[in-house]
Scaffold this motif. Structure first.
Motif, PDB file in Angstrom:
ATOM      1  N   GLU A 120      -1.581   0.807  -9.802  1.00  0.00           N
ATOM      2  CA  GLU A 120      -1.867   1.427 -11.102  1.00  0.00           C
ATOM      3  C   GLU A 120      -2.123   2.927 -10.959  1.00  0.00           C
ATOM      4  OE1 GLU A 120      -3.813  -2.612 -13.075  1.00  0.00           O
ATOM      5  OE2 GLU A 120      -5.101  -0.865 -12.730  1.00  0.00           O
ATOM      6  N   GLU A 121      -2.905   3.303  -9.964  1.00  0.00           N
ATOM      7  CA  GLU A 121      -3.213   4.723  -9.780  1.00  0.00           C
ATOM      8  C   GLU A 121      -2.000   5.508  -9.297  1.00  0.00           C
ATOM      9  OE1 GLU A 121      -5.814   6.215 -10.908  1.00  0.00           O
ATOM     10  OE2 GLU A 121      -6.827   4.368 -11.471  1.00  0.00           O
ATOM     11  N   TRP A 122      -1.163   4.867  -8.474  1.00  0.00           N
ATOM     12  CA  TRP A 122       0.063   5.536  -8.025  1.00  0.00           C
ATOM     13  C   TRP A 122       0.955   5.835  -9.229  1.00  0.00           C
ATOM     14  CZ3 TRP A 122       1.621   7.972  -3.834  1.00  0.00           C
ATOM     15  CH2 TRP A 122       2.977   8.275  -3.695  1.00  0.00           C
ATOM     16  N   ALA A 123       1.062   4.879 -10.146  1.00  0.00           N
ATOM     17  CA  ALA A 123       1.888   5.069 -11.343  1.00  0.00           C
ATOM     18  C   ALA A 123       1.354   6.193 -12.225  1.00  0.00           C
ATOM     19  CB  ALA A 123       1.960   3.768 -12.141  1.00  0.00           C
ATOM     20  N   LYS A 124       0.056   6.473 -12.147  1.00  0.00           N
ATOM     21  CA  LYS A 124      -0.563   7.525 -12.968  1.00  0.00           C
ATOM     22  C   LYS A 124      -0.416   8.922 -12.379  1.00  0.00           C
ATOM     23  CE  LYS A 124      -4.397   4.666 -14.650  1.00  0.00           C
ATOM     24  NZ  LYS A 124      -5.866   4.559 -14.597  1.00  0.00           N
ATOM     25  N   LEU A 125      -0.067   9.011 -11.101  1.00  0.00           N
ATOM     26  CA  LEU A 125       0.027  10.333 -10.479  1.00  0.00           C
ATOM     27  C   LEU A 125       1.063  11.180 -11.221  1.00  0.00           C
ATOM     28  CD1 LEU A 125      -0.127   9.461  -6.677  1.00  0.00           C
ATOM     29  CD2 LEU A 125      -1.917  10.508  -8.058  1.00  0.00           C
TER      30      LEU A 125
END
Length: 154
Positions: A120-125
């Motif tokens: 999820e956090e990777w997708a938000k970068l």
């Protein structure tokens, strides 16, 4: 140090067209020692690097193992040789730091949560953050040359 210096000098001459085709993969350990490793070909496709992308590998044993070398060769992947132990020259290292900080703020308590948080956090970068880091490639090489192959501010 000499290897880093020679590599920086050699790659400083690379064309802008070639630089735009580099896929900067790497791996990192996050919190509970889980390794995030994305599918190489899918990443190149998602980033629109084209089929003739260049894989930057840092001579980590996972990349230089016989099975890895064979896979790269079988899939006709161009490899950008890179000195080992040179994280300051690799722009992806900053994204790993960003990812680790974001995941840490979520306090995952088990491996399933950790994996979900990482994805999820990777997708938000931010894509512009990644683009700026990749654009810093020339400056990183110049800094490596100025430091005579020693670590740089990056």
């Amino acid at each position: 140090m000499a290897v880093c210096l020679e590599s920086a000098k050699r790659h400083l001459k690379d064309s802008q067209t070639m630089r735009k085709k580099i896929l900067w993969p790497d791996e990192t350990k996050i919190e509970l020692f889980d390794i995030l490793d994305e599918n190489l070909l899918q990443s190149a496709l998602d980033l629109r690097l084209g089929r003739r992308f260049i894989f930057q590998q840092d001579n980590d044993p996972k990349h230089t193992a016989k099975i890895s070398k064979e896979w790269l060769q079988d899939n006709s992947v161009n490899v950008l040789e890179w000195p080992s132990q040179s994280p300051d020259l690799n722009p992806i290292e900053h994204l790993w730091r960003d990812l680790k900080m974001a995941v840490h703020r979520r306090f995952p308590s088990n491996l399933m949560e950790l994996e979900r948080c990482c994805k999820e956090e990777w997708a938000k970068l931010a894509k512009d953050r990644c683009a700026k880091l990749v654009a810093s490639y020339s400056k990183r090489l110049e800094a490596g040359i100025a430091a005579k192959g020693a670590l740089t501010k990056y």
